[in-house]
Enzyme design. Structure first.
Site, PDB file in Angstrom:
ATOM      1  N   ALA A   8     -31.109 -42.871 -23.468  1.00 46.60           N
ATOM      2  CA  ALA A   8     -31.311 -43.223 -24.875  1.00 46.60           C
ATOM      3  C   ALA A   8     -29.976 -43.373 -25.580  1.00 46.60           C
ATOM      4  CB  ALA A   8     -32.172 -42.164 -25.548  1.00 46.60           C
ATOM      5  N   ALA A  10     -27.162 -46.569 -26.657  1.00 44.95           N
ATOM      6  CA  ALA A  10     -27.271 -47.646 -27.639  1.00 44.95           C
ATOM      7  C   ALA A  10     -28.556 -48.458 -27.445  1.00 44.95           C
ATOM      8  CB  ALA A  10     -26.037 -48.542 -27.529  1.00 44.95           C
ATOM      9  N   GLY A  12     -31.190 -47.922 -25.318  1.00 51.47           N
ATOM     10  CA  GLY A  12     -32.397 -47.109 -25.256  1.00 51.47           C
ATOM     11  C   GLY A  12     -32.849 -46.709 -26.658  1.00 51.47           C
ATOM     12  N   ASN A 105     -27.887 -54.014 -17.159  1.00 51.79           N
ATOM     13  CA  ASN A 105     -27.040 -55.101 -16.661  1.00 51.79           C
ATOM     14  C   ASN A 105     -26.689 -54.837 -15.207  1.00 51.79           C
ATOM     15  OD1 ASN A 105     -26.757 -56.765 -18.922  1.00 51.79           O
ATOM     16  ND2 ASN A 105     -25.007 -55.626 -19.724  1.00 51.79           N
ATOM     17  N   ALA A 131     -26.552 -53.529 -28.799  1.00 49.72           N
ATOM     18  CA  ALA A 131     -26.582 -52.284 -29.571  1.00 49.72           C
ATOM     19  C   ALA A 131     -25.277 -51.553 -29.344  1.00 49.72           C
ATOM     20  CB  ALA A 131     -27.748 -51.405 -29.101  1.00 49.72           C
ATOM     21  N   LYS A 189     -27.322 -63.655 -16.145  1.00 51.66           N
ATOM     22  CA  LYS A 189     -26.717 -62.673 -17.062  1.00 51.66           C
ATOM     23  C   LYS A 189     -25.582 -61.943 -16.356  1.00 51.66           C
ATOM     24  CE  LYS A 189     -26.515 -59.883 -20.769  1.00 51.66           C
ATOM     25  NZ  LYS A 189     -27.059 -58.622 -21.193  1.00 51.66           N
ATOM     26  N   ASN A 197     -16.951 -59.233 -19.006  1.00 48.03           N
ATOM     27  CA  ASN A 197     -16.758 -57.784 -19.147  1.00 48.03           C
ATOM     28  C   ASN A 197     -15.456 -57.323 -18.503  1.00 48.03           C
ATOM     29  OD1 ASN A 197     -19.357 -58.187 -20.126  1.00 48.03           O
ATOM     30  ND2 ASN A 197     -20.136 -56.264 -19.321  1.00 48.03           N
ATOM     31  N   SER A 263     -19.323 -54.766 -23.507  1.00 50.45           N
ATOM     32  CA  SER A 263     -19.605 -53.325 -23.424  1.00 50.45           C
ATOM     33  C   SER A 263     -18.612 -52.609 -22.505  1.00 50.45           C
ATOM     34  CB  SER A 263     -21.035 -53.085 -22.949  1.00 50.45           C
ATOM     35  OG  SER A 263     -21.228 -53.682 -21.683  1.00 50.45           O
TER      36      SER A 263
HETATM   37  P1  NAD Z   1     -24.697 -46.414 -23.514  1.00 52.80           P
HETATM   38  O1  NAD Z   1     -23.372 -46.103 -22.915  1.00 52.80           O
HETATM   39  O2  NAD Z   1     -24.791 -46.526 -24.992  1.00 52.80           O
HETATM   40  O3  NAD Z   1     -25.745 -45.324 -23.054  1.00 52.80           O
HETATM   41  C1  NAD Z   1     -25.948 -45.055 -21.686  1.00 52.80           C
HETATM   42  C2  NAD Z   1     -25.916 -43.544 -21.478  1.00 52.80           C
HETATM   43  O4  NAD Z   1     -24.574 -43.064 -21.738  1.00 52.80           O
HETATM   44  C3  NAD Z   1     -26.831 -42.784 -22.400  1.00 52.80           C
HETATM   45  O5  NAD Z   1     -27.387 -41.723 -21.659  1.00 52.80           O
HETATM   46  C4  NAD Z   1     -25.915 -42.282 -23.484  1.00 52.80           C
HETATM   47  O6  NAD Z   1     -26.374 -41.130 -24.123  1.00 52.80           O
HETATM   48  C5  NAD Z   1     -24.656 -42.009 -22.696  1.00 52.80           C
HETATM   49  N1  NAD Z   1     -23.473 -42.020 -23.556  1.00 52.80           N
HETATM   50  C6  NAD Z   1     -23.122 -42.986 -24.457  1.00 52.80           C
HETATM   51  N2  NAD Z   1     -21.970 -42.661 -25.074  1.00 52.80           N
HETATM   52  C7  NAD Z   1     -21.589 -41.459 -24.549  1.00 52.80           C
HETATM   53  C8  NAD Z   1     -20.488 -40.600 -24.783  1.00 52.80           C
HETATM   54  N3  NAD Z   1     -19.533 -40.914 -25.667  1.00 52.80           N
HETATM   55  N4  NAD Z   1     -20.421 -39.453 -24.076  1.00 52.80           N
HETATM   56  C9  NAD Z   1     -21.379 -39.130 -23.181  1.00 52.80           C
HETATM   57  N5  NAD Z   1     -22.452 -39.913 -22.910  1.00 52.80           N
HETATM   58  C10 NAD Z   1     -22.553 -41.060 -23.589  1.00 52.80           C
HETATM   59  O7  NAD Z   1     -25.232 -47.712 -22.767  1.00 52.80           O
HETATM   60  P2  NAD Z   1     -26.007 -48.979 -23.361  1.00 52.80           P
HETATM   61  O8  NAD Z   1     -25.061 -49.832 -24.090  1.00 52.80           O
HETATM   62  O9  NAD Z   1     -27.239 -48.501 -24.030  1.00 52.80           O
HETATM   63  O10 NAD Z   1     -26.364 -49.750 -22.022  1.00 52.80           O
HETATM   64  C11 NAD Z   1     -27.453 -49.399 -21.179  1.00 52.80           C
HETATM   65  C12 NAD Z   1     -27.614 -50.531 -20.162  1.00 52.80           C
HETATM   66  O11 NAD Z   1     -27.938 -51.726 -20.880  1.00 52.80           O
HETATM   67  C13 NAD Z   1     -26.337 -50.845 -19.376  1.00 52.80           C
HETATM   68  O12 NAD Z   1     -26.683 -51.298 -18.078  1.00 52.80           O
HETATM   69  C14 NAD Z   1     -25.718 -51.981 -20.173  1.00 52.80           C
HETATM   70  O13 NAD Z   1     -24.852 -52.785 -19.394  1.00 52.80           O
HETATM   71  C15 NAD Z   1     -26.981 -52.722 -20.579  1.00 52.80           C
HETATM   72  N6  NAD Z   1     -26.844 -53.581 -21.774  1.00 52.80           N
HETATM   73  C16 NAD Z   1     -26.153 -53.142 -22.875  1.00 52.80           C
HETATM   74  C17 NAD Z   1     -26.075 -53.973 -23.987  1.00 52.80           C
HETATM   75  C18 NAD Z   1     -25.403 -53.518 -25.242  1.00 52.80           C
HETATM   76  O14 NAD Z   1     -25.253 -54.331 -26.156  1.00 52.80           O
HETATM   77  N7  NAD Z   1     -25.037 -52.255 -25.386  1.00 52.80           N
HETATM   78  C19 NAD Z   1     -26.684 -55.234 -23.969  1.00 52.80           C
HETATM   79  C20 NAD Z   1     -27.397 -55.615 -22.842  1.00 52.80           C
HETATM   80  C21 NAD Z   1     -27.478 -54.773 -21.751  1.00 52.80           C
HETATM   81  C1  AOT Z   2     -23.929 -59.679 -23.968  1.00 54.96           C
HETATM   82  N1  AOT Z   2     -23.086 -58.601 -23.698  1.00 54.96           N
HETATM   83  O1  AOT Z   2     -24.245 -57.722 -21.972  1.00 54.96           O
HETATM   84  C2  AOT Z   2     -25.150 -59.461 -24.551  1.00 54.96           C
HETATM   85  O2  AOT Z   2     -21.345 -56.634 -23.440  1.00 54.96           O
HETATM   86  O3  AOT Z   2     -22.257 -55.955 -21.563  1.00 54.96           O
HETATM   87  C3  AOT Z   2     -22.220 -56.688 -22.565  1.00 54.96           C
HETATM   88  C4  AOT Z   2     -23.296 -57.713 -22.708  1.00 54.96           C
HETATM   89  C5  AOT Z   2     -25.972 -60.536 -24.827  1.00 54.96           C
HETATM   90  C6  AOT Z   2     -25.546 -61.837 -24.542  1.00 54.96           C
HETATM   91  C7  AOT Z   2     -24.305 -62.034 -23.958  1.00 54.96           C
HETATM   92  C8  AOT Z   2     -23.490 -60.948 -23.694  1.00 54.96           C
END
Ligand code: NAD
Ligand code: AOT
Length: 315
Positions: A8, A10, A12, A105, A131, A189, A197, A263
């Site tokens: 949970a 960003a 989640g 991802n 997020a 993607k 990235n 990210s």
């Molecule tokens: P995130 O890093 O925000 O969260 C993932 C986990 O890491 C969670 O359990 C969170 O609590 C933990 N976490 C976050 N910050 C932390 C910190 N400072 N210290 C300790 N734990 C921490 O990851 P996300 O961005 O939600 O991404 C989840 C999946 O979705 C990944 O595979 C990512 O590549 C993918 N994704 C992300 C985005 C985006 O915009 N963030 C977009 C598309 C896909």
């Molecule tokens: C992204 N970005 O997936 C999201 O930063 O890991 C990332 C990511 C939506 C569309 C294009 C790129």
């Protein structure tokens, strides 16, 4: 529907919040203690398209998950390197009826999930939603996005279940669709993440800055060629020039997401966290070795990112 968000952070939090607002019974499961504590004490705080909101959602540490915390659907949103330990902690709540959707991802996560969940209950996909975390218990959610997903196993029952999950996601405004060609969508993607990235992280640039260089096109083309050759070995056809064009059109535009740091940059450069490189470019290297496809660009980029993680002492 009873929905568990496993991971949970960003993303989640975004999915949990939107599904909760649609009336679903959402449980957040996470491994970051400060984050879980903050949500339990004060709720999940979000800057939601510019509006400050607080949502009261149940949250539990993944190490404290117990048998009675069952749900109909688990949505996996860990970082790739946390996936296996999350599934291990969720073992007590994964039953015959539990559906598991993975939207991380990267490529090949189904191979890990299959060790914990029967194949017919696994659903894979990807998302264009974004997020960001702003600290424990606090997220920033802007803009719009889509979800594409499909059942892993091709049976009528699994397809019907996938369509039901699409409806559930859409009830929360998540713009989901069933995608017959989901492996193509996941690879496409992964090409975006496999170029933007790692490169923006090593070069410490945003996507627009990188895209403005005279050498960006050649580097991106060479990486996408490697993804395409590996995908071909799995009967997934990626047209290199179409994908390069897609990346250049979408990622470099400074009016849309061009000024955004991917990210991986946020993880390593801004937050000193380890990256998902092994599950994006690194996964292509491993698959290349398996299929006899050379992947020197992906190998070099993976090695560079690991160098940078070590130089910065990332955790
Ligand atoms: P995130 O890093 O925000 O969260 C993932 C986990 O890491 C969670 O359990 C969170 O609590 C933990 N976490 C976050 N910050 C932390 C910190 N400072 N210290 C300790 N734990 C921490 O990851 P996300 O961005 O939600 O991404 C989840 C999946 O979705 C990944 O595979 C990512 O590549 C993918 N994704 C992300 C985005 C985006 O915009 N963030 C977009 C598309 C896909
Ligand atoms: C992204 N970005 O997936 C999201 O930063 O890991 C990332 C990511 C939506 C569309 C294009 C790129």
């Amino acid at each position: 529907m009873k929905i568990t968000i496993a991971g949970a952070g960003a993303m989640g939090s975004r999915f949990g919040l939107m599904l909760h607002q649609a009336g679903h019974e959402v449980l957040l499961v996470d491994g970051w203690k400060d984050h879980v504590d903050a949500i339990q004490k004060e709720g999940l705080k979000a800057n939601y398209n510019g509006e400050e909101i607080v949502v009261k959602l149940p949250a539990v540490l993944q190490s404290e998950v117990t048998e009675e915390m069952t749900s109909d659907l688990i949505i996996l949103f860990t970082k790739a390197m946390q996936l296996e330990s999350m599934l291990t902690d969720l073992k007590p709540v994964i039953h015959d009826e539990t559906k598991v959707l993975c939207l991380l991802n990267g490529i090949g996560h189904e191979e890990v999930i299959e060790q914990f969940v029967p194949k017919e209950d696994i659903f894979i996909g990807n998302t264009m939603w974004t997020a960001g975390m702003e600290g424990p218990g606090r997220v920033k959610l802007f803009g719009s996005g889509t979800v594409a997903m499909k059942n892993l196993v091709d049976t009528p029952e699994a397809k019907a279940n996938a369509e039901e999950i699409v409806e559930v996601l859409n009830s929360g405004g998540l713009n989901a669709s069933y995608s017959e060609n989901i492996l193509f969508a996941i690879y496409k993607k992964a090409c975006v993440n496999g170029t933007m990235n790692g490169l923006c992280t090593i070069l410490m640039s945003n996507m627009y800055e990188f895209g403005s260089t005279t050498t960006a096109h050649l580097i991106v083309e060479n990486i996408v060629k490697e993804f395409s050759e590996v995908a071909k070995s799995e009967n997934i056809l990626l047209n290199v020039s179409e994908i390069v064009d897609f990346i250049e059109t979408n990622c470099y535009n400074r009016e849309t997401i061009g000024l955004h740091h991917p990210s991986m940059y946020q993880d390593l450069i801004e937050n000193n966290r380890l990256t998902e490189i092994d599950y994006i470019n690194g996964a292509v290297v491993r698959k290349g070795q398996k299929y006899g496809v050379p992947t020197p660009y992906c190998e070099f980029l993976t090695a560079l990112v690991h160098c940078k993680e070590q130089i910065l002492g990332a955790k």
